[in-house]
Design an enzyme around this catalytic site. Structure first.
Site: not given
Ligand code: FPP
Length: 230
Positions: A15, A63
Site C-alpha cells: 500500500d 480495486n
Molecule cells: C495499493 O496502493 C496498491 C495497489 C492497488 C497495486 C499494487 C500493485 C503493485 C505494487 C504492482 C505489483 C506487481 C507485481 C508484478 C506483483 P494504492 O495505490 O492504494 O496507494 P495509495 O493508498 O497511496 O493511493
C-alpha cells in the site's frame, strides 16, 4: 539475525503507491511501477532469508473501482512480470496466483497458468500473488465448492473449509505487514490471519526494502504468541 523466529507465512499489503507518486507530482501509475520493483526486491529477500511462503496483495476485488487507465497499468505490470518468468524458475520458487482470475484478460490468464504450471514442481518458497482477491470472496468460494461437492453440513469443519480456500495446503499466515501508515486488513486473508501478528509501518510501499522486512520480522519474533492459550 539467525536468532530470529521466522514466520512460516508472511502476508504483505503493498500500500501507498499512489501517495508515493503524488508526493513527487507524478501520475499514480508511476507509483505502481516503483511498487513492482519493491515487490521483486522483497520477494528475493524472502527467498534469501528462508521464508517458506509469502503472499503479496496486488489487486483486490474492490480495486476494479479505480480509473480504467490505472487498472490497465497494474495489469500491464503483472503481464511484464509474467513475461520475465525465468528468475523464479532458477530460484526454485513455486508461483501461485490466488483470487478469481476469471475477469482477467485471456492473454494474462494464459501467462498466469503457464508460470503456475512451470513452477508447480519446484521445491522452494511458495509465492502467492493475490489478484482480484478478497478474503470474503475466498470464504464464499470455498463454501460454494463444499456445497457443489455435496458436503453434508454436519461434516463441514474449519479444516474442510481451509482445504477449499485459495491457500489450501499452505500454513496459516503468521505475520501481516502493512506499510503506508494505514492500520486495517482491507479484506486480505481474513480467514488465514485469525492468529496473525500485524506489523504496520510508516513507509510507502515503493520505498519498502530489505531492511523494512527484516525489522518487521524482528518485531514479530519479539511478540509472544499464545494462540488463545496462556
Ligand atoms: C495499493 O496502493 C496498491 C495497489 C492497488 C497495486 C499494487 C500493485 C503493485 C505494487 C504492482 C505489483 C506487481 C507485481 C508484478 C506483483 P494504492 O495505490 O492504494 O496507494 P495509495 O493508498 O497511496 O493511493
Amino acid at each position: 539475525m539467525d536468532e530470529r523466529i521466522l514466520p512460516r507465512h508472511i502476508g504483505i499489503i503493498m500500500d501507498g503507491n499512489g501517495r508515493w507518486a503524488k508526493k513527487r507530482l507524478m501520475p499514480r501509475t508511476a507509483g505502481h511501477v516503483q511498487g513492482a520493483k519493491a515487490f521483486r526486491k522483497c520477494m528475493r529477500h524472502c527467498i534469501d532469508i528462508g521464508i517458506e511462503c509469502v503472499t503479496f496483495y496486488a489487486f483486490s476485488t474492490e480495486n476494479w473501482k479505480r480509473p480504467k487507465e490505472e487498472v490497465n497499468a497494474i495489469m500491464k505490470l503483472f503481464s511484464d512480470y509474467l513475461d520475465e518468468g525465468l528468475d523464479t524458475e532458477k530460484d526454485d520458487v513455486v508461483m501461485r496466483f490466488i483470487g478469481d482470475m476469471e475477469p482477467l484478460d485471456d492473454s494474462l490468464k494464459k501467462k498466469i497458468a503457464k508460470l503456475t504450471s512451470d513452477t508447480a514442481g519446484n521445491h522452494g518458497m511458495v509465492c502467492n500473488i493475490a489478484v482480484n482477491y478478497g478474503g470474503r470472496d475466498d470464504i464464499l468460494h470455498a463454501v460454494k465448492q463444499l456445497i457443489k461437492d455435496g458436503a453434508d453440513p454436519d461434516s463441514i469443519t474449519e479444516d474442510s473449509i481451509g482445504e477449499k480456500l485459495y491457500t489450501a495446503g499452505l500454513p496459516d499466515v503468521d505475520l501481516i505487514i502493512r506499510p503506508s501508515g494505514e492500520q486495517r486488513i482491507s479484506n486480505f486473508l481474513i480467514w488465514q490471519a485469525a492468529y496473525a501478528e500485524y506489523v504496520f509501518m510508516d513507509v510507502l510501499w515503493p520505498d519498502f526494502n530489505e531492511k523494512h522486512l527484516d525489522s518487521a520480522i524482528e518485531e514479530f519474533s519479539r511478540r509472544n504468541r499464545r494462540f488463545g492459550g496462556v
